[in-house]
Write an enzyme that holds these catalytic residues in place. Structure first.
Site, PDB file in Angstrom:
ATOM      1  N   ARG A  45       0.858  -1.331   0.066  1.00 59.21           N
ATOM      2  CA  ARG A  45      -0.136   0.055  -0.198  1.00 59.21           C
ATOM      3  C   ARG A  45       0.804   1.144   0.073  1.00 59.21           C
ATOM      4  O   ARG A  45       0.548   2.139  -0.506  1.00 59.21           O
ATOM      5  CB  ARG A  45      -1.070  -0.007   1.189  1.00 59.21           C
ATOM      6  CG  ARG A  45      -1.935  -1.153   1.097  1.00 59.21           C
ATOM      7  CD  ARG A  45      -2.932  -0.837   2.398  1.00 59.21           C
ATOM      8  NE  ARG A  45      -2.604  -1.299   3.617  1.00 59.21           N
ATOM      9  CZ  ARG A  45      -2.533  -2.496   4.110  1.00 59.21           C
ATOM     10  NH1 ARG A  45      -3.019  -3.414   3.852  1.00 59.21           N
ATOM     11  NH2 ARG A  45      -2.039  -2.633   5.443  1.00 59.21           N
ATOM     12  N   LYS A 136     -12.307  14.543   5.630  1.00 56.74           N
ATOM     13  CA  LYS A 136     -13.466  14.052   4.596  1.00 56.74           C
ATOM     14  C   LYS A 136     -14.167  13.190   5.632  1.00 56.74           C
ATOM     15  O   LYS A 136     -13.685  12.278   6.245  1.00 56.74           O
ATOM     16  CB  LYS A 136     -13.012  13.483   3.186  1.00 56.74           C
ATOM     17  CG  LYS A 136     -14.036  13.114   2.535  1.00 56.74           C
ATOM     18  CD  LYS A 136     -13.824  11.901   1.463  1.00 56.74           C
ATOM     19  CE  LYS A 136     -14.149  10.805   2.105  1.00 56.74           C
ATOM     20  NZ  LYS A 136     -13.771   9.666   1.175  1.00 56.74           N
ATOM     21  N   LYS A 221     -18.478  17.692  -1.396  1.00 59.89           N
ATOM     22  CA  LYS A 221     -18.110  16.626  -2.395  1.00 59.89           C
ATOM     23  C   LYS A 221     -19.617  15.849  -2.571  1.00 59.89           C
ATOM     24  O   LYS A 221     -19.924  14.913  -1.937  1.00 59.89           O
ATOM     25  CB  LYS A 221     -17.246  15.641  -1.797  1.00 59.89           C
ATOM     26  CG  LYS A 221     -16.862  14.473  -2.461  1.00 59.89           C
ATOM     27  CD  LYS A 221     -15.186  13.654  -2.006  1.00 59.89           C
ATOM     28  CE  LYS A 221     -15.066  12.568  -2.962  1.00 59.89           C
ATOM     29  NZ  LYS A 221     -13.682  12.112  -2.597  1.00 59.89           N
TER      30      LYS A 221
HETATM   31  C1  5MM Z   1     -11.528   6.261  -2.193  1.00 60.63           C
HETATM   32  O1  5MM Z   1     -12.673   5.874  -1.644  1.00 60.63           O
HETATM   33  C2  5MM Z   1     -13.037   6.229  -0.565  1.00 60.63           C
HETATM   34  C3  5MM Z   1     -14.090   5.352  -0.115  1.00 60.63           C
HETATM   35  O2  5MM Z   1     -13.191   4.530   0.710  1.00 60.63           O
HETATM   36  P1  5MM Z   1     -13.855   3.300   1.717  1.00 60.63           P
HETATM   37  O3  5MM Z   1     -15.052   3.104   0.968  1.00 60.63           O
HETATM   38  O4  5MM Z   1     -12.789   2.311   1.784  1.00 60.63           O
HETATM   39  O5  5MM Z   1     -14.000   4.140   2.966  1.00 60.63           O
HETATM   40  C4  5MM Z   1     -14.434   7.270  -1.194  1.00 60.63           C
HETATM   41  O6  5MM Z   1     -15.040   8.037  -0.017  1.00 60.63           O
HETATM   42  C5  5MM Z   1     -14.001   8.291  -1.849  1.00 60.63           C
HETATM   43  O7  5MM Z   1     -13.199   9.191  -1.507  1.00 60.63           O
HETATM   44  C6  5MM Z   1     -15.142   9.091  -2.480  1.00 60.63           C
HETATM   45  O8  5MM Z   1     -16.313   8.422  -2.719  1.00 60.63           O
HETATM   46  C7  5MM Z   1     -14.896   9.436  -4.109  1.00 60.63           C
HETATM   47  O9  5MM Z   1     -14.280   8.052  -4.716  1.00 60.63           O
HETATM   48  P2  5MM Z   1     -14.763   7.871  -6.114  1.00 60.63           P
HETATM   49  O10 5MM Z   1     -14.267   6.567  -6.380  1.00 60.63           O
HETATM   50  O11 5MM Z   1     -16.385   7.737  -5.986  1.00 60.63           O
HETATM   51  O12 5MM Z   1     -14.431   8.708  -7.042  1.00 60.63           O
END
Ligand code: 5MM
Length: 341
Positions: A45, A136, A221
């Site tokens: 990772r 976030k 967001k």
């Molecule tokens: C990067 O993915 C984030 C979620 O991780 P977990 O489900 O493991 O907590 C997610 O919150 C992400 O920041 C947002 O949804 C935006 O990611 P996407 O893939 O939707 O652009």
């Protein structure tokens, strides 16, 4: 850089720049690594994320900030440099996911509530010391109309939690990204997405006002307004742009620091084309950019596939997607630029 919340928020949505959402929890990154045949360990990772944070072309030109997971904000690169320092050296701002994930909402099958408020004040103070200047929290709103999902209780509880989180962030000198994600996984049409997103955002801003959150020091967001994946329909960029902007004009105060979309399971190119269409019909009262996880990382993940020999190719794949989304954030992207890569 200024430590004022509104200045940090403005830097997060600086012209043509957006956020890299690299905050996958251990379970999610394992799923991503399974696809490319890489074992998920602390070192793999670290290697993967170090590859992206050292992609200086992408990071310096197109990325304003990086959302990290707890493990990553504490990690050091292979040469001992804290990953946070590599991000800062590129000019990007380190951020941190502070929610503890979406859990089933008792009494409301199919709905979830995002947890993580207990001890948050102390965790935010620690993250501030580690260099985080934004955070976030993601609320997850699924749609299954036949089953009465989402319930008003779920929308209300999640909006309330987002507001409590946002107030604690601001108290700690950290800009809250508020993420109320209406999922695109269902079989619903685009107008259902619009209606549920409207209820969600209306409730969210009511709660943020009630919690005395300073809107200028927040970033939204959101999801785009789209037909669900199982509907068999793909909404056109013009339709997505028109309905998404109509929704925001009706629900999102002009005062907020900016808007950075999630990609939500769109293809890489859809996420770019839709962001571009949204900006092309401006001017708008807010900056609208990207905070993509999958739509920025799918290509570099595949190119990397866990091999040191692929680092340069993976960084180039990341730079390409970041460049395309940079253009989309300015409303200057064209499909032909994808083929030119
Ligand atoms: C990067 O993915 C984030 C979620 O991780 P977990 O489900 O493991 O907590 C997610 O919150 C992400 O920041 C947002 O949804 C935006 O990611 P996407 O893939 O939707 O652009």
């Amino acid at each position: 850089m200024s430590e004022r919340l509104e200045d940090i928020a403005a830097a997060m949505v600086a012209d043509g720049k957006g956020l890299l959402a690299a905050d996958e929890s251990s379970g999610t990154i394992k799923k991503r690594f399974d696809v490319i045949g890489v074992e998920s360990t602390a070192d793999s990772r670290r290697d993967y994320r170090e590859m992206m944070f050292r992609a200086s072309d992408a990071m310096t030109k197109y990325i304003s900030g990086v959302i990290l997971y707890d493990e990553t904000i504490h990690q050091k690169a292979a040469d001992g440099t804290p990953l946070v320092d590599i991000i800062k050296a590129s000019g990007a701002i380190p951020g941190i996911k502070v929610d503890a994930g979406a859990k089933p909402l008792a009494g409301f099958p199919g709905d979830t509530i995002t947890e993580g408020l207990d001890g948050l004040r102390e965790r935010l103070a620690d993250y501030y010391k580690l260099g985080a200047r934004f955070a976030k929290w993601r609320a997850v709103i699924d749609i299954d109309v036949a089953k009465g999902v989402p319930s008003a209780t779920s929308i209300g509880s999640n909006a309330h939690a987002l507001a409590r989180y946002a107030a604690l962030c601001q108290e700690a000198g950290i800009v809250p990204i508020v993420e109320p994600e209406v999922l695109m996984d269902g079989a619903h049409d685009i107008d259902t997405c619009y209606e549920i997103s409207k209820t969600t955002l209306t409730k969210l801003y009511t709660e943020l006002y009630a919690a005395r959150v300073v809107l200028e020091g927040t970033i939204l967001k959101p999801n785009m307004v789209l037909a669900g994946k199982k509907s068999g329909k793909v909404s056109s960029p013009d339709e997505v742009a028109g309905k998404t902007i109509k929704l925001f004009r009706e629900t999102v105060p002009a005062a907020i620091g900016g808007i950075a979309f999630l990609s939500g399971g769109q293809t890489d190119e859809q996420a770019t084309a839709n962001l571009n269409a949204i900006n092309a019909i401006g001017p708008h009262p807010w900056k609208l950019t990207f905070s993509y996880g999958r739509a920025l990382q799918a290509a570099p993940q595949k190119a990397w596939s866990g091999k040191a020999a692929n680092v340069a190719a993976a960084q180039a794949a990341f730079a390409h997607r970041a460049h395309m989304n940079h253009l989309a954030a300015l409303g200057q992207w064209q499909p032909t630029l994808e083929q030119a890569a």
